[in-house]
Design a protein around this motif. Structure first.
Motif, PDB file in Angstrom:
ATOM      1  N   TYR A  52       0.834  -1.203   0.000  1.00 52.88           N
ATOM      2  CA  TYR A  52       0.000   0.000   0.000  1.00 52.88           C
ATOM      3  C   TYR A  52       0.867   1.250   0.000  1.00 52.88           C
ATOM      4  N   ASN A  53       1.802   1.322   0.965  1.00 45.20           N
ATOM      5  CA  ASN A  53       2.666   2.501   1.044  1.00 45.20           C
ATOM      6  C   ASN A  53       3.582   2.599  -0.169  1.00 45.20           C
ATOM      7  N   SER A  54       4.069   1.454  -0.648  1.00 44.29           N
ATOM      8  CA  SER A  54       4.955   1.473  -1.812  1.00 44.29           C
ATOM      9  C   SER A  54       4.225   2.000  -3.037  1.00 44.29           C
ATOM     10  N   LEU A  55       2.993   1.549  -3.226  1.00 41.69           N
ATOM     11  CA  LEU A  55       2.217   2.014  -4.375  1.00 41.69           C
ATOM     12  C   LEU A  55       1.812   3.478  -4.203  1.00 41.69           C
ATOM     13  N   LEU A  56       1.504   3.881  -2.977  1.00 39.44           N
ATOM     14  CA  LEU A  56       1.203   5.291  -2.711  1.00 39.44           C
ATOM     15  C   LEU A  56       2.393   6.169  -3.054  1.00 39.44           C
ATOM     16  N   ASN A  57       3.576   5.782  -2.583  1.00 41.51           N
ATOM     17  CA  ASN A  57       4.778   6.571  -2.862  1.00 41.51           C
ATOM     18  C   ASN A  57       5.060   6.613  -4.356  1.00 41.51           C
ATOM     19  N   PHE A  58       4.881   5.477  -5.015  1.00 39.39           N
ATOM     20  CA  PHE A  58       5.086   5.442  -6.460  1.00 39.39           C
ATOM     21  C   PHE A  58       4.077   6.343  -7.164  1.00 39.39           C
ATOM     22  N   SER A  59       2.826   6.304  -6.721  1.00 44.17           N
ATOM     23  CA  SER A  59       1.777   7.085  -7.393  1.00 44.17           C
ATOM     24  C   SER A  59       2.078   8.585  -7.359  1.00 44.17           C
ATOM     25  N   LYS A  60       2.742   9.019  -6.308  1.00 46.06           N
ATOM     26  CA  LYS A  60       3.068  10.441  -6.210  1.00 46.06           C
ATOM     27  C   LYS A  60       4.079  10.848  -7.277  1.00 46.06           C
TER      28      LYS A  60
END
Length: 212
Positions: free
Chosen positions: A139-147
């Motif tokens: 979740y956090n990895s995809l959130l950081n990537f999405s930014k």
């Protein structure tokens, strides 16, 4: 279900995310399919590159967390695009076939971005796959990537809690499996003929040339 931080992590924690070909068991294989049926778009519409009049149509079903899909898009796809798609020989259709919650979320982000950025975002996701797909906290990895690709936390969460979008992505996958016998990723239909696995540009080029 809709995605929240809690159920996303619960769903992702039980997944075996590997770099090999991912597959779904129990689906009958089909060597070729009806082209009219294959080219009928799903509920989200198709993402297409190339001329509508191209003599060869390639439909790819892929999962964003599939290592072989990433290898294809990093190694074969650039030459396919320059040598065949951009020269008018191939019309390329890319379809979502998520095999896990993380892949479904990635597709939802790509579909929530501006429409003209879809293929660019898919390319970046495959290029940087290991940084967001194979972590202890997806979740956090995809959130950081999405930014990195223009999302805020608010727009990220809005995309991942869009139940209609999730249902549509899953409908594309289910139709691929049930109607066209897709049971592994990547799977390609080249003028209706089924080919599984990350084809090299030499192998794909030969099939394309045989269809020209």
């Amino acid at each position: 279900m809709t995605f929240s931080r809690r159920n996303f992590l619960q769903a992702a924690s039980g997944l075996a995310l590997t770099a090999g070909i991912a597959s779904l068991p129990g689906v009958a294989l089909a060597e070729s399919v009806d082209m009219d049926a294959l080219l009928t778009p799903g509920p989200l519409g198709d993402k297409i590159l190339g001329s509508e009049d191209a003599p060869v149509t390639i439909v790819e079903y892929a999962s964003m967390t599939c290592g072989h899909c990433a290898n294809f898009h990093k190694k074969t796809y650039p030459a396919l695009k320059s040598d065949y798609i951009e020269t008018g020989k191939v019309r390329f259709i890319f379809r979502e076939f998520p095999l896990d919650a993380v892949a479904a979320a990635a597709f939802m982000l790509a579909r929530s971005a501006p429409a003209d950025k879809y293929f660019e975002i898919v390319d970046i996701m495959f290029e940087q796959q290991r940084s967001w797909a194979f972590t202890d906290n997806p979740y956090n990895s995809l959130l950081n990537f999405s930014k990195q690709i223009g999302f805020t936390q608010e727009s990220f969460e809005e995309a991942l809690t869009n139940q209609g979008l999730l249902d549509a992505v899953n409908a594309v996958r289910d139709r691929g499996a049930n109607e066209f016998g897709v049971n592994s990723t990547p799977t390609f239909f080249i003028n209706g003929e089924k080919h599984s696995g990350a084809l090299s540009i030499e192998d794909m080029g030969k099939i394309i040339e045989d269809n020209l």
